[in-house]
Design a protein around this motif. Structure first.
Motif, PDB file in Angstrom:
ATOM      1  N   THR A  29      38.497 110.799  46.757  1.00  0.00           N
ATOM      2  CA  THR A  29      39.296 111.220  47.904  1.00  0.00           C
ATOM      3  C   THR A  29      39.424 112.747  47.944  1.00  0.00           C
ATOM      4  O   THR A  29      39.396 113.348  49.011  1.00  0.00           O
ATOM      5  CB  THR A  29      40.693 110.568  47.837  1.00  0.00           C
ATOM      6  N   ASP A  31      37.293 114.934  47.284  1.00  0.00           N
ATOM      7  CA  ASP A  31      36.056 115.589  47.722  1.00  0.00           C
ATOM      8  C   ASP A  31      35.895 115.619  49.232  1.00  0.00           C
ATOM      9  O   ASP A  31      34.850 116.037  49.734  1.00  0.00           O
ATOM     10  CB  ASP A  31      34.842 114.900  47.085  1.00  0.00           C
ATOM     11  N   ASN A  32      36.897 115.188  49.968  1.00  0.00           N
ATOM     12  CA  ASN A  32      36.831 115.175  51.435  1.00  0.00           C
ATOM     13  C   ASN A  32      36.402 116.538  51.968  1.00  0.00           C
ATOM     14  O   ASN A  32      36.959 117.568  51.594  1.00  0.00           O
ATOM     15  CB  ASN A  32      38.183 114.786  52.020  1.00  0.00           C
ATOM     16  N   LEU A  48      37.452 105.813  46.190  1.00  0.00           N
ATOM     17  CA  LEU A  48      38.540 106.287  47.041  1.00  0.00           C
ATOM     18  C   LEU A  48      39.856 105.669  46.607  1.00  0.00           C
ATOM     19  O   LEU A  48      40.117 104.490  46.859  1.00  0.00           O
ATOM     20  CB  LEU A  48      38.240 105.948  48.507  1.00  0.00           C
ATOM     21  N   THR A  82      31.060 108.532  55.281  1.00  0.00           N
ATOM     22  CA  THR A  82      32.378 108.602  55.908  1.00  0.00           C
ATOM     23  C   THR A  82      33.146 107.317  55.633  1.00  0.00           C
ATOM     24  O   THR A  82      32.564 106.252  55.414  1.00  0.00           O
ATOM     25  CB  THR A  82      32.296 108.823  57.436  1.00  0.00           C
ATOM     26  N   THR A  84      37.505 105.628  56.342  1.00  0.00           N
ATOM     27  CA  THR A  84      38.882 105.824  56.788  1.00  0.00           C
ATOM     28  C   THR A  84      39.764 105.489  55.597  1.00  0.00           C
ATOM     29  O   THR A  84      39.664 104.399  55.027  1.00  0.00           O
ATOM     30  CB  THR A  84      39.202 104.904  57.975  1.00  0.00           C
ATOM     31  N   VAL A  85      40.605 106.450  55.189  1.00  0.00           N
ATOM     32  CA  VAL A  85      41.431 106.274  53.989  1.00  0.00           C
ATOM     33  C   VAL A  85      42.906 106.444  54.330  1.00  0.00           C
ATOM     34  O   VAL A  85      43.262 107.080  55.324  1.00  0.00           O
ATOM     35  CB  VAL A  85      41.024 107.276  52.880  1.00  0.00           C
ATOM     36  N   SER A  87      46.482 107.965  54.299  1.00  0.00           N
ATOM     37  CA  SER A  87      46.953 109.348  54.194  1.00  0.00           C
ATOM     38  C   SER A  87      48.098 109.488  53.203  1.00  0.00           C
ATOM     39  O   SER A  87      48.456 110.588  52.814  1.00  0.00           O
ATOM     40  CB  SER A  87      47.401 109.852  55.567  1.00  0.00           C
ATOM     41  N   SER A 103      43.353 108.589  57.695  1.00  0.00           N
ATOM     42  CA  SER A 103      42.610 109.803  58.023  1.00  0.00           C
ATOM     43  C   SER A 103      41.128 109.580  57.701  1.00  0.00           C
ATOM     44  O   SER A 103      40.768 108.680  56.950  1.00  0.00           O
ATOM     45  CB  SER A 103      43.151 111.006  57.248  1.00  0.00           C
ATOM     46  N   ARG A 104      40.295 110.423  58.280  1.00  0.00           N
ATOM     47  CA  ARG A 104      38.855 110.316  58.065  1.00  0.00           C
ATOM     48  C   ARG A 104      38.482 111.075  56.809  1.00  0.00           C
ATOM     49  O   ARG A 104      38.928 112.209  56.582  1.00  0.00           O
ATOM     50  CB  ARG A 104      38.109 110.892  59.257  1.00  0.00           C
ATOM     51  N   TRP A 105      37.656 110.460  55.985  1.00  0.00           N
ATOM     52  CA  TRP A 105      37.115 111.068  54.774  1.00  0.00           C
ATOM     53  C   TRP A 105      35.614 111.234  54.985  1.00  0.00           C
ATOM     54  O   TRP A 105      34.957 110.327  55.514  1.00  0.00           O
ATOM     55  CB  TRP A 105      37.394 110.146  53.579  1.00  0.00           C
ATOM     56  N   GLN A 106      35.085 112.392  54.601  1.00  0.00           N
ATOM     57  CA  GLN A 106      33.654 112.644  54.826  1.00  0.00           C
ATOM     58  C   GLN A 106      33.103 113.534  53.720  1.00  0.00           C
ATOM     59  O   GLN A 106      33.720 114.519  53.337  1.00  0.00           O
ATOM     60  CB  GLN A 106      33.451 113.328  56.167  1.00  0.00           C
TER      61      GLN A 106
END
Length: 112
Positions: A29, A31-32, A48, A82, A84-85, A87, A103-106
């Motif tokens: 997480t 490393d987003n 994650l 990507t 969705t994790v 928040s 939130s979006r993780w990428q």
């Protein structure tokens, strides 16, 4: 740095060529938004926290999915992972107020 006991490397590890030499990179997480590098045949494992079951989406042709959260470098180039994790942490107590914010993780993976 490479953990020689497990063969895993942290996301920031690199050889002189800028890639982990065929080893394993674990992205988390934290490393987003980061860019990591792995050699062809290297493995990227996604871990994650709090969202272990979150599906990870792959775009690009440099990686191939091995399983839901494991990807292997198959050709030189770039791929984006990507998900969705959550928040905020999940509530530990039954009946307690919970947070449903996501939130979006990428992470961008360069295979070379």
């Amino acid at each position: 740095m490479v953990d020689h006991a497990s063969g895993a490397a942290s996301a920031g590890s690199s050889s002189g060529a800028g890639c982990v030499n065929g080893g394993q990179v674990v992205v988390t997480t934290a490393d987003n938004g980061h860019r990591v590098c792995v050699d062809t045949n290297g493995t990227v494992r996604v871990s994650l926290a709090g969202s272990a079951d979150a599906p990870v989406t792959l775009s690009g042709t440099a990686l191939a999915a091995v399983s839901d959260h494991v990807f292997r470098g198959v050709s030189a180039g770039q791929a984006v992972l990507t998900a969705t994790v959550r928040s905020c942490p999940a509530s530990a107590a039954p009946g307690a107020m919970s947070c449903t914010a996501m939130s979006r993780w990428q992470v961008t993976v360069v295979v070379g």
